[in-house]
Structure formats: structure tokens, C-alpha cells
Design an enzyme around this catalytic site. Structure first.
Site, PDB file in Angstrom:
ATOM      1  N   ASN A   1      60.084 -66.455 119.868  1.00  0.00           N
ATOM      2  CA  ASN A   1      60.451 -65.706 118.526  1.00  0.00           C
ATOM      3  C   ASN A   1      61.999 -65.669 118.117  1.00  0.00           C
ATOM      4  OD1 ASN A   1      57.836 -63.788 119.155  1.00  0.00           O
ATOM      5  ND2 ASN A   1      57.729 -65.401 117.745  1.00  0.00           N
TER       6      ASN A   1
ATOM      7  N   ASP B   1      50.044 -62.075 116.980  1.00  0.00           N
ATOM      8  CA  ASP B   1      50.339 -63.576 116.749  1.00  0.00           C
ATOM      9  C   ASP B   1      49.569 -63.734 115.272  1.00  0.00           C
ATOM     10  OD1 ASP B   1      51.410 -65.925 116.685  1.00  0.00           O
ATOM     11  OD2 ASP B   1      49.365 -66.721 117.343  1.00  0.00           O
TER      12      ASP B   1
END
Length: 89
Positions: A74, A26
Site C-alpha cells: 500500500n 481489501d
């Protein structure tokens, strides 16, 4: 065994090594943006770091790794970024 990370050294107790580690990848895009680079540059650096980490884990005998690299959120990224991520080696 001692691992060197940049200028730091970590003394590891080889009798207390986990058998499984999980990573959440991340912040690579934010890392790149902070450096005024394209998000894909951050993804490239994240992959390079992941390769280094997996090699180090192998060296110390960690048997299993779980890598969370792409979440359902995502899919909301721009299409070209998703295409880049899905085509990375």
C-alpha cells in the site's frame, strides 16, 4: 441470537462462537470506483463497515479481532491517498 444483515438473518450457535477473528480490508477503492466515486469514499465506507462488524463481534462475545488494513504494498499508492488513510480517525 439472530443477526440481521440487510434482509438475511443468521441464527448463531452461541456455544460455537470463535474467540478470535481476522479481517483483511481489501477492495474498498475498487468498490468506490465501480460506483464512480473517489477511492476515499470506499475507504470511508470500509471504516463504517469495520465499526459495525466490531460492534457485532463485541455483542456476541468475540474476544479478539485482528484487522489487516495496510500492507507494505500500500505504500505504492498515491501520496494523497496514503495521507488520507493515515489520518483517518
Amino acid at each position: 441470537m439472530i443477526f440481521k444483515k440487510k434482509t438475511k438473518s443468521y441464527d448463531l450457535d452461541m456455544n460455537n462462537i470463535p474467540q478470535h477473528i481476522a479481517f483483511i480490508m481489501d477492495g474498498n477503492g475498487r468498490w468506490a470506483k465501480k460506483r464512480k466515486m473517489p477511492r476515499t469514499f470506499g475507504h470511508q465506507k470500509g471504516l463504517k463497515t469495520l465499526i459495525e462488524v466490531t460492534q457485532a463481534c463485541n455483542e456476541v462475545g468475540i474476544k479478539e479481532l485482528t484487522v489487516f488494513a495496510f500492507s507494505t504494498e500500500n505504500w505504492n499508492r498515491p501520496a494523497d491517498e496514503i495521507d488520507y488513510l493515515m489520518s483517518a480517525p
